[in-house]
Design a protein around this motif. Structure first.
Motif, PDB file in Angstrom:
ATOM      1  N   ARG A  46       0.872  -1.140  -0.215  1.00  0.00           N
ATOM      2  CA  ARG A  46       0.142  -0.060  -0.021  1.00  0.00           C
ATOM      3  C   ARG A  46       0.929   1.141  -0.085  1.00  0.00           C
ATOM      4  O   ARG A  46       0.449   2.227  -0.602  1.00  0.00           O
ATOM      5  CB  ARG A  46      -0.901   0.018   1.017  1.00  0.00           C
ATOM      6  N   LEU A  47       1.958   1.249   0.658  1.00  0.00           N
ATOM      7  CA  LEU A  47       2.990   2.367   0.751  1.00  0.00           C
ATOM      8  C   LEU A  47       3.403   2.612  -0.619  1.00  0.00           C
ATOM      9  O   LEU A  47       3.734   3.640  -1.135  1.00  0.00           O
ATOM     10  CB  LEU A  47       4.000   1.984   1.825  1.00  0.00           C
ATOM     11  N   LEU A  48       4.010   1.717  -1.479  1.00  0.00           N
ATOM     12  CA  LEU A  48       4.564   1.765  -2.686  1.00  0.00           C
ATOM     13  C   LEU A  48       3.685   2.220  -3.702  1.00  0.00           C
ATOM     14  O   LEU A  48       3.982   2.890  -4.696  1.00  0.00           O
ATOM     15  CB  LEU A  48       5.475   0.304  -3.121  1.00  0.00           C
ATOM     16  N   PHE A  49       2.527   1.439  -3.532  1.00  0.00           N
ATOM     17  CA  PHE A  49       1.623   1.656  -4.904  1.00  0.00           C
ATOM     18  C   PHE A  49       0.198   2.502  -4.371  1.00  0.00           C
ATOM     19  O   PHE A  49      -0.663   2.824  -5.272  1.00  0.00           O
ATOM     20  CB  PHE A  49       1.026   0.527  -5.201  1.00  0.00           C
TER      21      PHE A  49
ATOM     22  N   TRP B  28       2.995   3.603 -15.152  1.00  0.00           N
ATOM     23  CA  TRP B  28       3.215   4.368 -13.601  1.00  0.00           C
ATOM     24  C   TRP B  28       4.560   4.316 -13.397  1.00  0.00           C
ATOM     25  O   TRP B  28       5.559   3.722 -14.206  1.00  0.00           O
ATOM     26  CB  TRP B  28       2.536   3.260 -12.640  1.00  0.00           C
ATOM     27  N   GLU B  29       4.833   5.552 -12.760  1.00  0.00           N
ATOM     28  CA  GLU B  29       6.205   5.989 -12.291  1.00  0.00           C
ATOM     29  C   GLU B  29       6.737   5.237 -11.386  1.00  0.00           C
ATOM     30  O   GLU B  29       6.097   4.862 -10.257  1.00  0.00           O
ATOM     31  CB  GLU B  29       6.155   7.597 -12.217  1.00  0.00           C
ATOM     32  N   TRP B  30       7.942   4.745 -11.395  1.00  0.00           N
ATOM     33  CA  TRP B  30       8.542   4.128 -10.538  1.00  0.00           C
ATOM     34  C   TRP B  30       9.150   5.061  -9.346  1.00  0.00           C
ATOM     35  O   TRP B  30       9.575   4.607  -8.084  1.00  0.00           O
ATOM     36  CB  TRP B  30       9.762   3.100 -10.935  1.00  0.00           C
ATOM     37  N   ALA B  31       9.595   6.428  -9.655  1.00  0.00           N
ATOM     38  CA  ALA B  31      10.314   7.265  -8.743  1.00  0.00           C
ATOM     39  C   ALA B  31       9.536   7.306  -7.604  1.00  0.00           C
ATOM     40  O   ALA B  31      10.062   7.360  -6.308  1.00  0.00           O
ATOM     41  CB  ALA B  31      10.731   8.433  -9.440  1.00  0.00           C
ATOM     42  N   PRO B  32       8.204   7.493  -7.461  1.00  0.00           N
ATOM     43  CA  PRO B  32       7.474   7.559  -6.157  1.00  0.00           C
ATOM     44  C   PRO B  32       7.624   6.558  -5.284  1.00  0.00           C
ATOM     45  O   PRO B  32       7.633   6.718  -4.024  1.00  0.00           O
ATOM     46  CB  PRO B  32       6.157   8.133  -6.595  1.00  0.00           C
ATOM     47  N   ALA B  33       7.387   5.145  -5.955  1.00  0.00           N
ATOM     48  CA  ALA B  33       7.503   3.952  -5.325  1.00  0.00           C
ATOM     49  C   ALA B  33       8.829   3.813  -4.532  1.00  0.00           C
ATOM     50  O   ALA B  33       8.926   3.509  -3.460  1.00  0.00           O
ATOM     51  CB  ALA B  33       7.168   2.858  -6.186  1.00  0.00           C
TER      52      ALA B  33
ATOM     53  N   GLY C 187      11.104   6.155  -3.618  1.00  0.00           N
ATOM     54  CA  GLY C 187      11.171   7.383  -2.600  1.00  0.00           C
ATOM     55  C   GLY C 187      10.388   6.643  -1.184  1.00  0.00           C
ATOM     56  O   GLY C 187      11.024   6.833  -0.194  1.00  0.00           O
ATOM     57  N   GLU C 188       9.444   6.099  -1.588  1.00  0.00           N
ATOM     58  CA  GLU C 188       8.503   5.630  -0.111  1.00  0.00           C
ATOM     59  C   GLU C 188       9.410   4.322   0.171  1.00  0.00           C
ATOM     60  O   GLU C 188       9.430   4.217   1.536  1.00  0.00           O
ATOM     61  CB  GLU C 188       7.321   4.953  -0.767  1.00  0.00           C
ATOM     62  N   LEU C 189      10.013   3.472  -0.665  1.00  0.00           N
ATOM     63  CA  LEU C 189      10.891   2.323  -0.279  1.00  0.00           C
ATOM     64  C   LEU C 189      12.149   2.881   0.606  1.00  0.00           C
ATOM     65  O   LEU C 189      12.314   2.421   1.628  1.00  0.00           O
ATOM     66  CB  LEU C 189      11.134   1.604  -1.506  1.00  0.00           C
ATOM     67  N   ALA C 190      12.715   3.968  -0.106  1.00  0.00           N
ATOM     68  CA  ALA C 190      13.755   4.543   0.519  1.00  0.00           C
ATOM     69  C   ALA C 190      13.525   4.912   2.037  1.00  0.00           C
ATOM     70  O   ALA C 190      14.282   4.833   3.049  1.00  0.00           O
ATOM     71  CB  ALA C 190      14.523   5.609  -0.265  1.00  0.00           C
ATOM     72  N   ARG C 191      12.381   5.925   2.127  1.00  0.00           N
ATOM     73  CA  ARG C 191      12.145   6.458   3.571  1.00  0.00           C
ATOM     74  C   ARG C 191      11.418   5.468   4.405  1.00  0.00           C
ATOM     75  O   ARG C 191      11.976   5.352   5.790  1.00  0.00           O
ATOM     76  CB  ARG C 191      11.134   7.212   3.177  1.00  0.00           C
ATOM     77  N   TRP C 192      11.023   4.191   3.831  1.00  0.00           N
ATOM     78  CA  TRP C 192      10.422   3.238   4.684  1.00  0.00           C
ATOM     79  C   TRP C 192      11.513   2.423   5.442  1.00  0.00           C
ATOM     80  O   TRP C 192      11.679   2.216   6.532  1.00  0.00           O
ATOM     81  CB  TRP C 192       9.455   2.413   3.923  1.00  0.00           C
ATOM     82  N   ALA C 193      12.682   2.047   4.614  1.00  0.00           N
ATOM     83  CA  ALA C 193      13.962   1.197   4.947  1.00  0.00           C
ATOM     84  C   ALA C 193      14.603   1.996   5.716  1.00  0.00           C
ATOM     85  O   ALA C 193      15.267   1.691   7.004  1.00  0.00           O
ATOM     86  CB  ALA C 193      14.309   0.749   3.812  1.00  0.00           C
ATOM     87  N   ALA C 194      14.840   3.500   5.570  1.00  0.00           N
ATOM     88  CA  ALA C 194      15.601   4.104   6.355  1.00  0.00           C
ATOM     89  C   ALA C 194      15.149   4.352   7.797  1.00  0.00           C
ATOM     90  O   ALA C 194      15.904   4.664   8.946  1.00  0.00           O
ATOM     91  CB  ALA C 194      15.778   5.786   5.928  1.00  0.00           C
ATOM     92  N   ARG C 195      13.698   4.371   8.075  1.00  0.00           N
ATOM     93  CA  ARG C 195      12.945   4.480   9.136  1.00  0.00           C
ATOM     94  C   ARG C 195      13.326   3.353   9.967  1.00  0.00           C
ATOM     95  O   ARG C 195      13.048   3.092  11.223  1.00  0.00           O
ATOM     96  CB  ARG C 195      11.526   4.785   9.169  1.00  0.00           C
ATOM     97  N   SER C 196      13.242   2.116   9.367  1.00  0.00           N
ATOM     98  CA  SER C 196      13.489   0.768   9.794  1.00  0.00           C
ATOM     99  C   SER C 196      14.894   0.203  10.183  1.00  0.00           C
ATOM    100  O   SER C 196      15.092  -1.050  10.783  1.00  0.00           O
ATOM    101  CB  SER C 196      12.823  -0.244   8.902  1.00  0.00           C
TER     102      SER C 196
ATOM    103  N   SER D  60      17.871  13.944  -1.570  1.00  0.00           N
ATOM    104  CA  SER D  60      16.497  14.608  -1.579  1.00  0.00           C
ATOM    105  C   SER D  60      15.439  14.026  -0.899  1.00  0.00           C
ATOM    106  O   SER D  60      14.284  14.726  -0.656  1.00  0.00           O
ATOM    107  CB  SER D  60      16.230  15.042  -3.093  1.00  0.00           C
ATOM    108  N   ARG D  61      15.460  12.684  -0.788  1.00  0.00           N
ATOM    109  CA  ARG D  61      14.696  11.874   0.031  1.00  0.00           C
ATOM    110  C   ARG D  61      14.597  11.883   1.383  1.00  0.00           C
ATOM    111  O   ARG D  61      13.794  11.077   2.002  1.00  0.00           O
ATOM    112  CB  ARG D  61      14.458  10.490  -0.720  1.00  0.00           C
ATOM    113  N   SER D  62      16.032  12.091   1.836  1.00  0.00           N
ATOM    114  CA  SER D  62      16.438  11.583   3.326  1.00  0.00           C
ATOM    115  C   SER D  62      16.113  12.620   4.351  1.00  0.00           C
ATOM    116  O   SER D  62      16.472  12.542   5.592  1.00  0.00           O
ATOM    117  CB  SER D  62      17.826  11.445   3.204  1.00  0.00           C
ATOM    118  N   ASP D  63      15.465  13.958   4.200  1.00  0.00           N
ATOM    119  CA  ASP D  63      15.071  14.992   5.078  1.00  0.00           C
ATOM    120  C   ASP D  63      16.229  15.250   5.591  1.00  0.00           C
ATOM    121  O   ASP D  63      16.316  15.497   6.914  1.00  0.00           O
ATOM    122  CB  ASP D  63      13.857  14.483   6.031  1.00  0.00           C
TER     123      ASP D  63
END
Length: 372
Positions: free
Chosen positions: A21-24, A78-83, A85-94, A192-195
């Motif tokens: 759900r996060l990715l798509f 569908w664009e892969w960049a948003p997915a 970005g969500e994957l990178a942020r999710w993994a970085a939080r985990s 740019s995705r890492s805040d």
């Protein structure tokens, strides 16, 4: 009777609904969201080669659903960049991320039509292969290396020949770039995705490209880095007369300082300035260091690294320099168990979507293994 390809241990894994759900979630069409979830599950649950036919049989019970999976990856817009970005942020939080590691993936291919396919000599194996060359950015947490972004190297014929470009569905704005530039763009996109939460960039790309342009751009952009450099690379050391340069191997041999790095191990280092270049072309500089593990048997330094991190012990930096090994091991596992080598299309967008889904499947399985 429908043939299935699911092993019992794979079947018991919890479906990655939250990550799916996060990715798509940004996709407007519910059918796209559904097939994204099916593809992700198929990569995780199908034993052996991950063809769309086998994955469809495992997840939906019907091999006929393979046409929809193929459409989702290769033709659905569908664009892969948003997915990613969500994957990178999710993994970085985990994960307790200690480095951003860049690592290449050599993907053998047949024929000459797949996006980016070319003949490449591999020094490690001493042979030439027909392949695609991908470059991935991995979040290194020590016990895990999680892929979150990819670039595909394109030889000039894929952007200079309009017929070839059109056949591979390469966007008109995409240009052939040296591999070091792909590496730089991966770092910039991750930044740019890492805040604002960055990590040292670690890479060994010495067998693939000239790494000094990457060193200069990372230095100019203020990125901490630990990059392998060839022994014949020349630098202007602080102890050398103005205008003179010496190879990094010679600098470590003749002027390096040895430090203990554990039982029976030593690391040799040499402090040297690191030259940088900003995006506007202005040149910068700062403190840096060469380092390598000392080979007592040969009396010479091993793999040589250049870094601008000078407030950590050389032995600690040398441990960080081992990160590419972990990323290469992750790539091997992705090929064996998560379909990295099993993309059934030829297009540029299809390759990027497949790599996004493979990365998500691997990331989810890896983090589940750590947390349970």
């Amino acid at each position: 009777m429908t043939t299935t390809y699911e092993t019992p241990d794979m079947a018991t894994g919890r479906p990655p609904g939250d990550l799916s759900r996060l990715l798509f979630g940004h996709l407007h069409r519910s059918d796209q969201q559904r097939w994204g979830h099916v593809y992700l599950q198929g990569l995780m649950r199908t034993h052996g080669k991950k063809t769309v036919r086998r994955m469809a049989a495992v997840v939906t019970g019907s091999e006929a659903a393979s046409a929809s999976l193929h459409q989702f990856v290769n033709a659905s817009p569908w664009e892969w960049a948003p997915a990613r970005g969500e994957l990178a942020r999710w993994a970085a939080r985990s994960l307790p991320v200690r480095a951003w590691t860049l690592a290449p993936a050599v993907l053998p291919k047949r024929g000459a039509c797949s996006a980016g396919v070319h003949q490449r000599f591999l020094p490690e194996s001493g042979r030439t292969v027909n392949c695609q060359l991908g470059l991935g950015l991995f979040l290194d947490a020590g016990q895990a290396h999680v892929p979150v972004d990819w670039r595909l190297f394109l030889p000039p014929r894929f952007t200079h020949d309009e017929a070839v470009r059109d056949r591979a569905k390469i966007p008109a704005t995409t240009r052939a770039q040296p591999l070091w530039d792909h590496a730089l763009r991966l770092v910039q996109d991750m930044t740019s995705r890492s805040d604002g939460r960055t990590a040292p960039v670690v890479a060994d790309l010495t067998s693939l490209c000239d790494v000094m342009p990457l060193v200069r751009r990372l230095q100019g952009g203020g990125h901490a880095h630990v990059l392998a450099v060839p022994g014949q690379t020349t630098l202007a050391g602080p102890e050398l007369p103005p205008g003179e340069r010496e190879s990094v191997r010679s600098l470590l041999l003749r002027r390096g300082v040895r430090h203990p790095a554990g039982p029976g191990r030593q690391v040799v280092s040499y402090d040297t300035p690191v030259r940088g270049q900003r995006q506007d072309g202005e040149h910068t500089g700062g403190a840096g260091r060469l380092l390598a593990e000392w080979d007592a048997g040969s009396g010479r330094p091993g793999r040589i690294w250049l870094t601008n991190i000078t407030d950590r012990h050389p032995a600690e930096l040398l441990e960080l320099a081992r990160s590419p090994r972990g990323a290469r091991a992750a790539i091997e596992r992705m090929g064996e168990n998560f379909g990295l080598l099993d993309f059934e299309g030829r297009s540029f967008p299809g390759w990027h979507r497949h790599m996004t889904l493979v990365s998500a499947a691997y990331a989810y399985s890896t983090l589940e293994g750590i947390n349970h």
